[in-house]
Structure formats: C-alpha cells, structure tokens
Design a protein around this motif. Structure first.
Motif, mmCIF file in Angstrom:
data_model
loop_
_atom_site.group_PDB
_atom_site.id
_atom_site.type_symbol
_atom_site.label_atom_id
_atom_site.label_comp_id
_atom_site.label_asym_id
_atom_site.label_seq_id
_atom_site.Cartn_x
_atom_site.Cartn_y
_atom_site.Cartn_z
ATOM 1 N N ASP A 150 4.347 6.322 -5.925
ATOM 2 C CA ASP A 150 3.735 5.413 -7.349
ATOM 3 C C ASP A 150 2.357 6.144 -7.422
ATOM 4 O O ASP A 150 2.863 6.450 -8.926
ATOM 5 N N ILE A 190 0.552 -1.307 -0.123
ATOM 6 C CA ILE A 190 0.049 -0.263 -0.021
ATOM 7 C C ILE A 190 0.683 1.251 -0.065
ATOM 8 O O ILE A 190 0.615 2.258 -0.875
ATOM 9 N N ARG A 192 4.165 1.764 -1.123
ATOM 10 C CA ARG A 192 4.540 2.051 -2.447
ATOM 11 C C ARG A 192 3.653 2.011 -4.147
ATOM 12 O O ARG A 192 3.704 3.123 -4.662
ATOM 13 N N MET A 193 2.456 1.635 -3.363
ATOM 14 C CA MET A 193 1.451 2.376 -4.495
ATOM 15 C C MET A 193 1.036 4.199 -4.500
ATOM 16 O O MET A 193 0.659 4.395 -5.391
#
Lengths: 215, 215
Positions: free
Chosen positions: B103, B97, B99-100
């Motif tokens: 990004d 989550i 990293r999401m």
C-alpha cells in the motif's frame, strides 16, 4: 496494565477516520494518540513519530506488538485477527469488488488530494486540483456503484468499501464538490452517517477536534 | 473456446506490470489486450474501455466472469482463488507488513507520479515532481525494509510487496532518481529481476512493446 491498541490519528485525516470506523464497527476498544498534521510544522515529522511510521503519515496502529501503517493494511489485519463482524464478504468475487472500490478511493482519489500534495500544488490551485481529482474518481465510482450497491456500496452489508466512502465524501464536501451528479454515492453516504460506528468516529467528535469544530 | 483470463495492459504501466508478475508467479495463462495510454489521445478513454473499467485505467482483468480493476484488488483475488504459490505469508503479522509495504507503494508513491498527474503538473515540473514523491516514499521504504527484508522485501519468499517494488524501482530509474541512498531497495530489486516471472512480464518484453524498446 493495558494491551489496548493505540491509534495515532488526526481528527480531520480521512484515512484515520477509515480506521476509526473499522475499530468502532468491530467494537475494538483503543486509545487515541493525536498527531496534529499542521501544528508545530506537522507533528508527523517529529523524530519519535518517524521512528514509529517512516512514512510520516497517520494513521498508524500499534496492536499485538507491532505497528501497522496504511489504513487498508490495518483494516485487513483487523479483519484477519478480529473477524466479527466482517468487513469483507465471504464470496471471493464480491470481496474483489469491495477491494476494488476501496483501492479506487485509497489509491485513485485520496492520495491526489491529501495535504502534502496540495501544499506542492500551491495555494491558488488547490481547490480546482482537489475538485478535479475527486470529480474524476466519483464519476467512475458512481458508475460502478450503480451496479454493485444495495443499501451500501456492495449489497446490504457494511464493508471496507463503505468505510472508505464516507470519509471521501466528507473530503468532497470540504472541497465544495457538487455532489448532485452522484445520487448513488450520496444515498449510500447518508445511510452510513446514520450508523453509530460512523458517528462516534466522525472528525467532529475526536479527542483532538478543536472546540469550534465539535458537534 | 477459451476461458483464459484477459488482461488489459499497457507495456509501460507499472500497475499493469504488477499484475503480469503475479500471473507469471502463479503460472496463470492469460491473453493480453493492449491499451495504449498515449496513442489516439489515450485508448483508455474509448467508450468500450470505459464500460469495462470506469476508472479509465489499466490494468483490468477479466476473469471468472467478472472484471476487476485496481492491481492490488486483482492480486488479492488471484491469491484467494489460485493460492499456490502464495503471495502473502500465512502469519497475520507478516501479512500485515507485506500489505503495508504494498500500500505504501500503491497508494503512497505510484499515484502521485502517474501519467495523468504529471500531465496536470505541467511539462517542465514533471521530472522534479516525480523525483520528489519517489524519493520521499523510498526514504520511508528503505527504513522499513532494513528491518523486514531477507532475500526479498519480507523474509526470503517473494510476496506482493516485491511485486509492487520492482515496477516502482523501474519508474524511479525512468525518472532518473539517484538510487544510491537505497541499498536495501536496490539489492532486493536486483534479486527480483533475476527471477523468470519478473523477466517474462517486463515492460521490454510485452506484445505491445515498441520495437525500439524491446530487449
């Protein structure tokens, strides 16, 4: 009963293709739910899909009880939970180079030529706009790869960088970018397209690929 | 003799700020080499800098004998080699989550409103263009954060997601985006700006900050 991961995907989306390649390389069985980005004004805008992924983008992967958006975040999660075969080298410095190349494509090229941006740019400017951003990114990428590449982007093992590269080259071809100034990129891409994982995941071979584009 | 990392940075670059925050959070001493993105037609286009980072972008970090470009790749490298304090949770699902969200900002918002894109968009369209992409990204981000946030983006520890958030909110403010529809984003941002690592790394307090913008 199935606990198979579910991939929300569009055959032509290069970011969806990245995740399909990673799933194929790792031998992970999954179901595809096609989300057509152009039909019905874009199925990614439906209320159901927005609840799943507020970014209204594919890919999104439902796995292990959570939904992950953003292709690189998905691949990092797969790498942590299904580490074999590796998509990242063990050496931290090589790993940094793989991630740098992946981010160069995922942040530095693809977002600038995706469907929603091109819509805003306007019909007649789309092609030169896309060509310019891809060319600019590929100029850098070619220079980097000349010192990092073996058979693939970083050495002789397929990594996350390769998973990002092949779909971006496909986009370049779609936008008629002249690839002759990029011999390293072209050479690696050719080697990648010979691999089964890149073939089964290819846009021309998806459940939602229109008949006239199938191969 | 020094083996201090060297950060190529521009005070106003939000991606440079991300790396400055990460270095500060981890207590890593470094030298700054300012790269002025507007002076002399853009110092990132100099031959010397292009050799260092073919993408002609800041930040780039010279560390442990290599040069890494792309802010998220840099942060992941710091996390692997200088793991304390953590910028990524240990739990793989929470990490996904984080990293999401990172990004989403680093691929889904920032690249679409950076200097080189705005130049292409043309003077009079820059502000509405930037506002549109930030608003669209923040709509998604606010919805996601409502279910992931504690004191910060994901729970009560500062993560890579927060490192990306504060500089993006600063960009939003610079482009006069109305932040009132984003109470969760605004609340987290306020908490972050109270932290020393976010203050010492702030654009208004860098070696290359012009006198009239210092605070």
């Amino acid at each position: 009963m199935t606990d198979k991961p579910v991939l929300y995907s569009y055959f032509r989306s290069s970011c969806s293709w990245r995740v399909r390649i990673a799933l194929a390389l790792k031998g992970i069985d999954y179901e595809t739910v096609p989300i057509n980005l152009v039909k019905d004004g874009g199925q990614q805008f439906s209320e159901d899909f927005q609840t799943l992924n507020p970014m209204k983008q594919v890919p999104a992967l439902k796995i292990d009880g959570i939904v992950i958006g953003q292709s690189l975040a998905i691949m990092e999660y797969l790498e942590e939970t299904r580490p074999t075969p590796r998509l990242l080298p063990q050496d931290p410095q090589k790993k940094a180079i793989v991630r740098m190349i992946s981010d160069l494509i995922a942040s530095g090229i693809q977002p600038l030529q995706n469907l929603s941006v091109l819509k805003q740019v306007g019909q007649e400017k789309q092609l030169p706009w896309a060509q310019k951003v891809i060319t600019s990114g590929f100029n850098a990428l070619e220079q980097i790869l000349q010192s990092t590449a073996g058979k693939y982007c970083v050495g002789d093992e397929v990594t996350m960088a390769d998973v990002c590269l092949a779909p971006q080259v496909a986009n370049a071809e779609r936008f008629k970018v002249d690839l002759s100034p990029y011999p390293t990129i072209s050479h690696i891409n050719k080697a990648l397209l010979a691999l089964e994982a890149f073939q089964v995941s290819h846009p021309c071979r998806q459940p939602d690929t229109p008949a006239e584009l199938r191969a």
